[in-house]
Enzyme design. Structure first.
Site, PDB file in Angstrom:
ATOM      1  N   ARG A   1       0.840  -1.215   0.000  1.00  0.00           N
ATOM      2  CA  ARG A   1       0.000   0.000   0.000  1.00  0.00           C
ATOM      3  C   ARG A   1       0.871   1.260   0.000  1.00  0.00           C
ATOM      4  O   ARG A   1       0.587   2.230   0.700  1.00  0.00           O
ATOM      5  CB  ARG A   1      -0.909   0.040   1.231  1.00  0.00           C
ATOM      6  CG  ARG A   1      -1.979  -1.002   1.265  1.00  0.00           C
ATOM      7  CD  ARG A   1      -2.975  -0.818   0.119  1.00  0.00           C
ATOM      8  NE  ARG A   1      -4.138  -1.657   0.311  1.00  0.00           N
ATOM      9  CZ  ARG A   1      -4.138  -2.972   0.105  1.00  0.00           C
ATOM     10  NH1 ARG A   1      -3.051  -3.570  -0.351  1.00  0.00           N
ATOM     11  NH2 ARG A   1      -5.233  -3.671   0.321  1.00  0.00           N
TER      12      ARG A   1
ATOM     13  N   GLU B   1      -3.902   4.214   6.640  1.00  0.00           N
ATOM     14  CA  GLU B   1      -3.643   3.927   5.225  1.00  0.00           C
ATOM     15  C   GLU B   1      -4.252   5.012   4.347  1.00  0.00           C
ATOM     16  O   GLU B   1      -3.773   5.297   3.248  1.00  0.00           O
ATOM     17  CB  GLU B   1      -4.251   2.550   4.910  1.00  0.00           C
ATOM     18  CG  GLU B   1      -3.806   1.929   3.616  1.00  0.00           C
ATOM     19  CD  GLU B   1      -4.917   1.860   2.611  1.00  0.00           C
ATOM     20  OE1 GLU B   1      -4.903   2.697   1.687  1.00  0.00           O
ATOM     21  OE2 GLU B   1      -5.793   0.993   2.745  1.00  0.00           O
TER      22      GLU B   1
ATOM     23  N   SER C   1     -10.185   0.018   3.808  1.00  0.00           N
ATOM     24  CA  SER C   1      -9.360  -0.155   5.016  1.00  0.00           C
ATOM     25  C   SER C   1      -8.820   1.198   5.454  1.00  0.00           C
ATOM     26  O   SER C   1      -8.179   1.884   4.668  1.00  0.00           O
ATOM     27  CB  SER C   1      -8.164  -1.062   4.725  1.00  0.00           C
ATOM     28  OG  SER C   1      -8.596  -2.312   4.289  1.00  0.00           O
TER      29      SER C   1
END
Ligand code: EPU
Length: 337
Positions: free
Chosen positions: A162, A333, A237
């Site tokens: 990510r 994130e 997320s």
């Protein structure tokens, strides 16, 4: 192409947060983007893609540019391979569907991920055993300060979990206008190793899956677990799954025998942040309209009127509680603006 003033961004971010862009413009081509950059004199603009990985928690100042650069093309073929390109403003899932219609494999596991093709490399989107970097070929991006068009190959993007150079050293400095992928036309390299995919295919009696079967399975899994942003505001997320050094993991495991974990090639151990959050009791709870999703604790949701600040404060409380219980500080994130 006209710069508008005081535009609400509520419809432009999947959290559905109310925020105002003092100046706003939508660009449909690289040339339009370059023109705007030449005429704008109010400091570095902010580039908005699908708005699916941002939390608008602060005041926006200056110009917000919505990337609506669209095009989908097969640029070349050789043997079992095909190279395709997508404009930065293409909707990612529509692009995946288009690849599938053309029998091109490699992105089927990445079905139904919200956002745009241009945003995909920034956080190296990934799901169900596949990451964008595995099929990535190159991208083109305009440098916001100079208006110059640059190409970035795979190495230059410095992809990680990510993560990419566009989240670090080059954060906020480029607008990605075109993304090119290397896909397969036949003898597809399917990845059905992820438990939920295997289970879904088995339930459907599919023993020799096609890229379409895998995509359909992923769509079913995602729809069952992740909230649809057009129904319940969210940005997927919210936290990353932490990667722990082996020593730290082993100490933790002694106290939490049932903690799920995934050993990584680099020697670290990944533990699911969703599990950590659930253990703190936050799953399904809310403070006002800011909530932790009842079916997946890693996803924060806006039950209606939450502000960016409300979601951010909830995220901090969750971080604090996870840190107190496990000694791990979860990393966000989502891009907090
Ligand atoms: N778990 C819990 N409680 C929860 C959620 C998860 O205990 O509330 C545990 C379960 O043990 C489960 C494990 O966590 O087996 C993993 O959960 P899941 O399969 O849902 O995946 P994840 O690690 O929570 C990651 C990605 C998702 C991606 C899925 C599937 C990150 C930050 N998230 O989630 O990506 O769809 O794997 O590959 O890596 C996103 O980035 O926005 C995103 C949705």
């Amino acid at each position: 192409m006209k710069i508008q003033e005081n535009v609400s961004l509520k419809a432009y971010n999947t959290f559905g947060i109310e925020a105002t862009a003092p100046y706003f413009v939508e660009v449909h081509s690289t040339e339009e983007l370059q023109q705007i950059l030449q005429q704008w004199e109010g400091g570095q603009p902010f580039i908005l893609g699908g708005g699916s990985n941002i939390l608008l928690a602060g005041e926006l100042c200056g110009l917000v540019i919505k990337n609506s650069i669209k095009e989908k093309a097969i640029t070349s073929r050789e043997g079992n391979k095909a190279w395709v390109s997508a404009g930065g403003g293409e909707n990612w899932h529509e692009f995946v569907c288009w690849c599938l219609e053309h029998e091109l494999g490699g992105v089927e596991n990445l079905s139904l991920i919200p956002g745009t093709a241009g945003a995909a490399p920034i956080q190296n989107i990934g799901a169900y055993g596949r990451e964008l970097s595995e099929v990535f070929h190159m991208l083109e991006a305009v440098e916001l300060e100079t208006g110059a068009l640059h190409s970035f190959g795979k190495e230059a993007c410095r992809f990680g979990y990510r993560d990419s150079i566009f989240k670090r050293e080059l954060k906020g400095r480029y607008c990605i206008t075109r993304v090119s992928l290397e896909l397969r036309t036949a003898h597809h390299h399917l990845n059905t190793s992820y438990g939920a995919i295997r289970q879904t295919l088995a339930e459907r009696g599919i023993s020799a899956p096609t890229i379409h079967d895998v995509s359909r399975a992923v769509v079913a899994i995602r729809s069952g677990k992740l909230p649809n942003p057009s129904v319940l505001g969210n940005s997927g997320s919210f936290f990353k799954n932490p990667e722990l050094p082996r020593r730290q993991f082993e100490e933790l495991q002694q106290q939490h025998k049932d903690m799920p974990f995934y050993p990584l090639d680099n020697g670290c151990i990944k533990v699911p942040a969703g599990w950590l959050v659930e253990q703190t009791g936050w799953k399904g709870r809310r403070i006002g309209d800011a909530g932790c999703y009842e079916k997946q604790a890693l996803v924060l949701v806006n039950h209606g009127q939450a502000s960016g600040r409300d979601i951010y404060e909830l995220a901090q409380r969750i971080q604090d509680d996870v840190e107190e219980k496990f000694g791990i500080r979860l990393e966000m994130e989502v891009n907090v603006i």
